[in-house]
Design a protein around this motif. Structure first.
Motif, PDB file in Angstrom:
ATOM      1  N   ASP A 271       7.678   9.816   9.051  1.00 46.01           N
ATOM      2  CA  ASP A 271       6.682   8.762   8.766  1.00 46.01           C
ATOM      3  C   ASP A 271       5.639   8.633   9.870  1.00 46.01           C
ATOM      4  OD1 ASP A 271       8.196   8.306   6.521  1.00 46.01           O
ATOM      5  OD2 ASP A 271       9.178   6.515   7.299  1.00 46.01           O
ATOM      6  N   GLU A 272       5.512   9.663  10.715  1.00 53.45           N
ATOM      7  CA  GLU A 272       4.556   9.575  11.818  1.00 53.45           C
ATOM      8  C   GLU A 272       3.483  10.669  11.731  1.00 53.45           C
ATOM      9  OE1 GLU A 272       4.172   7.383  14.148  1.00 53.45           O
ATOM     10  OE2 GLU A 272       6.011   6.214  14.009  1.00 53.45           O
ATOM     11  N   GLY A 273       3.507  11.461  10.662  1.00 55.15           N
ATOM     12  CA  GLY A 273       2.538  12.547  10.537  1.00 55.15           C
ATOM     13  C   GLY A 273       1.121  12.033  10.402  1.00 55.15           C
ATOM     14  N   PRO A 274       0.135  12.911  10.675  1.00 53.28           N
ATOM     15  CA  PRO A 274      -1.267  12.511  10.576  1.00 53.28           C
ATOM     16  C   PRO A 274      -1.601  11.951   9.185  1.00 53.28           C
ATOM     17  CG  PRO A 274      -1.069  14.659  11.633  1.00 53.28           C
ATOM     18  CD  PRO A 274       0.291  14.298  11.137  1.00 53.28           C
ATOM     19  N   ILE A 275      -2.207  10.761   9.163  1.00 52.31           N
ATOM     20  CA  ILE A 275      -2.531  10.084   7.906  1.00 52.31           C
ATOM     21  C   ILE A 275      -3.778  10.696   7.288  1.00 52.31           C
ATOM     22  CG2 ILE A 275      -3.318   7.890   6.930  1.00 52.31           C
ATOM     23  CD1 ILE A 275      -1.590   6.487   9.076  1.00 52.31           C
TER      24      ILE A 275
ATOM     25  N   GLY B 109       0.805  -1.210   0.000  1.00 53.08           N
ATOM     26  CA  GLY B 109       0.000   0.000   0.000  1.00 53.08           C
ATOM     27  C   GLY B 109       0.833   1.252   0.000  1.00 53.08           C
ATOM     28  N   ALA B 110       0.121   2.373   0.110  1.00 53.73           N
ATOM     29  CA  ALA B 110       0.765   3.677   0.168  1.00 53.73           C
ATOM     30  C   ALA B 110      -0.032   4.562   1.112  1.00 53.73           C
ATOM     31  CB  ALA B 110       0.835   4.304  -1.215  1.00 53.73           C
ATOM     32  N   THR B 111       0.627   5.574   1.640  1.00 56.06           N
ATOM     33  CA  THR B 111       0.054   6.426   2.679  1.00 56.06           C
ATOM     34  C   THR B 111       0.386   7.889   2.403  1.00 56.06           C
ATOM     35  OG1 THR B 111       0.443   4.657   4.292  1.00 56.06           O
ATOM     36  CG2 THR B 111       0.026   6.864   5.166  1.00 56.06           C
ATOM     37  N   ALA B 112      -0.639   8.726   2.336  1.00 52.36           N
ATOM     38  CA  ALA B 112      -0.414  10.166   2.245  1.00 52.36           C
ATOM     39  C   ALA B 112      -0.623  10.763   3.630  1.00 52.36           C
ATOM     40  CB  ALA B 112      -1.381  10.803   1.248  1.00 52.36           C
ATOM     41  N   HIS B 113       0.326  11.606   4.065  1.00 48.71           N
ATOM     42  CA  HIS B 113       0.233  12.153   5.416  1.00 48.71           C
ATOM     43  C   HIS B 113       0.819  13.557   5.454  1.00 48.71           C
ATOM     44  CE1 HIS B 113       4.586  11.577   6.238  1.00 48.71           C
ATOM     45  NE2 HIS B 113       4.439  10.537   5.430  1.00 48.71           N
TER      46      HIS B 113
ATOM     47  N   ALA C 191      -5.511  12.728  -1.528  1.00 47.66           N
ATOM     48  CA  ALA C 191      -5.146  13.544  -0.360  1.00 47.66           C
ATOM     49  C   ALA C 191      -5.045  15.020  -0.750  1.00 47.66           C
ATOM     50  CB  ALA C 191      -3.835  13.045   0.238  1.00 47.66           C
ATOM     51  N   VAL C 192      -4.434  15.286  -1.888  1.00 49.13           N
ATOM     52  CA  VAL C 192      -4.282  16.679  -2.331  1.00 49.13           C
ATOM     53  C   VAL C 192      -5.655  17.288  -2.615  1.00 49.13           C
ATOM     54  CG1 VAL C 192      -3.443  18.117  -4.234  1.00 49.13           C
ATOM     55  CG2 VAL C 192      -1.927  16.406  -3.183  1.00 49.13           C
ATOM     56  N   ARG C 193      -6.516  16.516  -3.278  1.00 47.27           N
ATOM     57  CA  ARG C 193      -7.833  17.052  -3.602  1.00 47.27           C
ATOM     58  C   ARG C 193      -8.623  17.354  -2.327  1.00 47.27           C
ATOM     59  NH1 ARG C 193     -12.789  14.809  -4.703  1.00 47.27           N
ATOM     60  NH2 ARG C 193     -11.982  12.693  -5.008  1.00 47.27           N
ATOM     61  N   TRP C 194      -8.638  16.408  -1.404  1.00 47.43           N
ATOM     62  CA  TRP C 194      -9.402  16.621  -0.170  1.00 47.43           C
ATOM     63  C   TRP C 194      -8.844  17.798   0.618  1.00 47.43           C
ATOM     64  CZ3 TRP C 194      -9.292  10.681   1.203  1.00 47.43           C
ATOM     65  CH2 TRP C 194     -10.172  10.008   0.325  1.00 47.43           C
TER      66      TRP C 194
END
Lengths: 296, 296, 296, 296
Positions: D240-244, D229-233, D276-279
């Protein structure tokens, strides 16, 4: 929360409503609730530009009994021409499950209900075969055998008409609020569909509108699709055309037989049906023409 | 690996075959490869009980040039009545992409090809509109404008017939092995479909067999489905009925407009098409009646 | 199929094997099967370039009894240094299910087994609590209560050691081939893990390697992930680090409580575990170092 | 809609707010909007019992210019201690994209932006390598080369400090509202993370918290997971601990190489980042401690 002394212990309610769209609805609804000292814990709205209908679901905790809240809300409902329901949050819906021979959906519904995951009270299981009587019995639910023989003349015992009359009798005598067709392999008469309108949910074993009608997994196999699915919808006289509540799918491949598609599909069916029943019982599903609004 | 001194450097081949099912096929195929000193690096088989056809894809590395391998394999192919292809593994397929105005699929195919993710060589882009000429140009691919005006008489420039003749001319002159309809919004004539049989892939913007024909996202919105999808299939004269290569879906909800469904759907389209093109180019897709066997 | 008169009725077998990779393996395997008049109905291979191990699963129907096939296959197995199993296709594996209080996985396994979807024979359920005794009883499966009190001294009744000894006693006396930890909330001792190596499957209620250890749904909620999952793996002394057989996931959102994550997760757990058990029982899972090869 | 004569043409606004939870917030917000003649077209709320924070996003059309609406809303915002933003709906956010060599995310963002699917205005692309300069050029976006050589002393040209200073210079001079790390393979300094707090989004190429740090696909391959998977945060000093903000996954199998995982993963990365960018640009993402509330 209200600062005034509570006359009744605080209760948690859910109001679901639909009306013609226009300005001021949310403010009016939240206004009456604020005036009563209610605390809104969840709220969702949707105005459909296609149908011009506005839909809202709001959860509110308040130090009021239900008749008082109902009385206070009625004027605003009337002012905007709302169709609305008000219920205590989490009150289990009195539910009758219809089955034939396949038990995967019934087993899933009964297990989830006992595990506290479905806000329903399964008051009866009715089947045109007796195969699932022991399963109902294990969960302490009365089983009613309503055999259907389409060669029997209308009115005679065992006829479709007799079975449907018995079913409606159960609905009345048991105060049934929701009928779930859990792979019930009989087509309901248009009259019965109308009598149960908005309170009967069916699970169709295909990703509608693909593969309507009989033997959808065999149809899917012939067509060589790479994904199969299931669809939960409200029952209407127009077969397989009722408003869709929920759908889900699973990937398949060329090496799978019809029996394997069926087996995979049964998982999807049970889950899709359980979600649809839960959302309906939590008053999250509102009709919007022949579509649904689902406030998840 | 063979112990004998290699006459040519070792090469990696892929053989895909189909024939009537029966005993001894795998043994015969692996036997000829073992005899040549080949090393099987991947192999998959599928016998379809419905059609009685056996399908196999085998990758083999060998110290042989292609004509020698082809010559050695031909007798076993003939013995079992095989339809078969033999290719160097990873050799890029000469590909022509047909487009109209929407660029998401073309952009995706060209980007992946440059990134080394698709074993194709896009030798031309042809469009009935010029909108995507700059995009093709950015990737250094010649663009051919083949306008289609259905009011123009057959044989006149700009007619459907003229456009299709020009297309077939490109296919011939450029040694095109694969034609990809990347949201090409024209219906091909039955003759052209037949001429390109088995080497033309279309992406349909719905989860077939749901929502055949025009404007599937609008149809999906009207029906109120909770999941939309896309389907890549081989082109046949029977519109939207060609053998399905790949499908995928995405969840949607009541609040989404047709434009939002379209936007979500375009992601699915581009990915489904890219997978279908890759699998085809890697000789992973075999026809099995009007279904496909996909050895992933 | 063999032309010779059958000495025994035709039977369907499955052979799963692993050995150091090299040329000629597939040909040798298919050769011995062809020589016996066997008909290969399904076959998959995988050579892992990382470990240098070759894996193969082949289904074959033949007019031979199992000892004869075993005897004929042994020389080729020895020649290539194979680890291998040979079984009759579909023979139910004798299975013991370990449980604590949560019944969703046990209910799912028993229902599927009765429905003919899992080739296992659940010969016993063992639990450290009695909650699921009625459920086992409904399906006619003996229930064994093996209480575990970690404050009890080793060797005393009720101690971990006593429970594990009783478990191993059941495994021996019941000829158990597979132990399934269906949300069994006790950590097995390293000795027991080793004793059951390769024949014990656990379901972990997170998408490993995320959220190892206790209360994964609470961890997931704190971290604010948007997707949760479950993982079925072989049990090893290294907790939550055993070879992964299967995983799946479900989307969640900010509005869900830990209890809701748990409820959604239980569906995923039951399905992931059922798939892992089925694939293992069908000899589709081969160990490849600390990973698995799954021939689906 | 307001009956009074409009002094300005009707405009569509979005307000996003967070404040300590309590009764009366929704009513107060909708009250001020109703009083101004605004028409609420969409509204969502969420009160988090863990953090005690209330979050709301409301779209409203009104015959007011932005300063007037802002002035009218300020008192209610102050009364409840709100953090809030007010923006014209759909106004493109001024965005800077940071890249290294891999172009899949940049290509996706630029294509979607041109297609009108992302409400952003990419005012610059900055890269520590020049590989993607032509791609930026094709879309008419200025490219800035900010080389980073960690062996260069702080303050010298080419040092990390110099690159970060140049980046902050771009953010200031171009009025950048959002920085997107589109597979930018440099770790930002804690100071820069803080300077961009809440307005920098990173895409991590794993399903966090699995496989933090470097080479996640290689880690996934070693561990033998069945899904990647992948995670935008949001970017924070805690790597790697920022809000997802968003995550998604794709199924993989034992036969796939690290390169194949990477190729599959890139599709997931591009889509997760785009969502993530759109939201974010639509003001749908609110911070809630170190988690996010996403009003989709």
């Amino acid at each position: 929360m209200s600062a005034s002394a509570p006359t009744t212990p605080s209760k948690h309610y859910v109001i679901a409503l639909a009306c013609p769209d226009g300005p001021g609805i949310v403010h009016a609804v939240t206004g009456v609730l604020a005036h009563l000292g209610g605390n809104i814990t969840d709220s969702q709205q949707f105005g459909d530009p296609d149908t011009g209908r506005f839909h809202m679901r709001v959860q509110v905790s308040a130090d009021l009994d239900e008749p008082a809240l109902r009385g206070a809300f009625a004027p605003v409902a009337q002012r905007f021409g709302m169709e609305w329901t008000l219920d205590e949050l989490g009150r289990p819906l009195r539910t009758l499950v219809m089955v034939s021979r396949a038990g995967h959906c019934l087993n899933d519904l009964l297990f989830r209900t006992r595990a506290g995951q479905l806000p329903v009270d399964v008051v009866a299981v009715a089947g045109n075969h007796r195969d699932l009587e022991p399963l109902a019995g294990f969960y302490g639910v009365p089983f009613h055998h309503l055999p259907v023989d389409r060669s029997v003349a209308a009115g005679e015992p065992g006829s479709l008409e007799a079975a449907e009359a018995a079913l409606l009798g159960l609905v009345d005598s048991l105060d049934v609020e929701l009928v779930v067709l859990a792979r019930y392999m009989q087509i309901l008469s248009p009259q019965l569909c109308r009598a149960l309108s908005g309170r009967a949910i069916n699970i169709h074993h295909s990703f509608l509108p693909s593969f309507k009608g009989a033997r959808p997994y065999a149809q899917a196999h012939v067509r060589g699709v790479k994904i199969i699915g299931a669809t939960a919808h409200y029952v209407t006289p127009d077969l397989d055309e009722g408003p869709i509540i929920e759908q889900d799918v699973h990937r398949v491949d060329h090496g799978m037989t019809v029996a394997e598609l069926q087996s995979i599909g049964q998982d999807v069916e049970a889950q899709v049906l359980a979600r649809a029943v839960r959302w309906h019982a939590e008053h999250r599903v509102l009709l919007d023409g022949h579509r649904t609004v689902v406030f998840r």
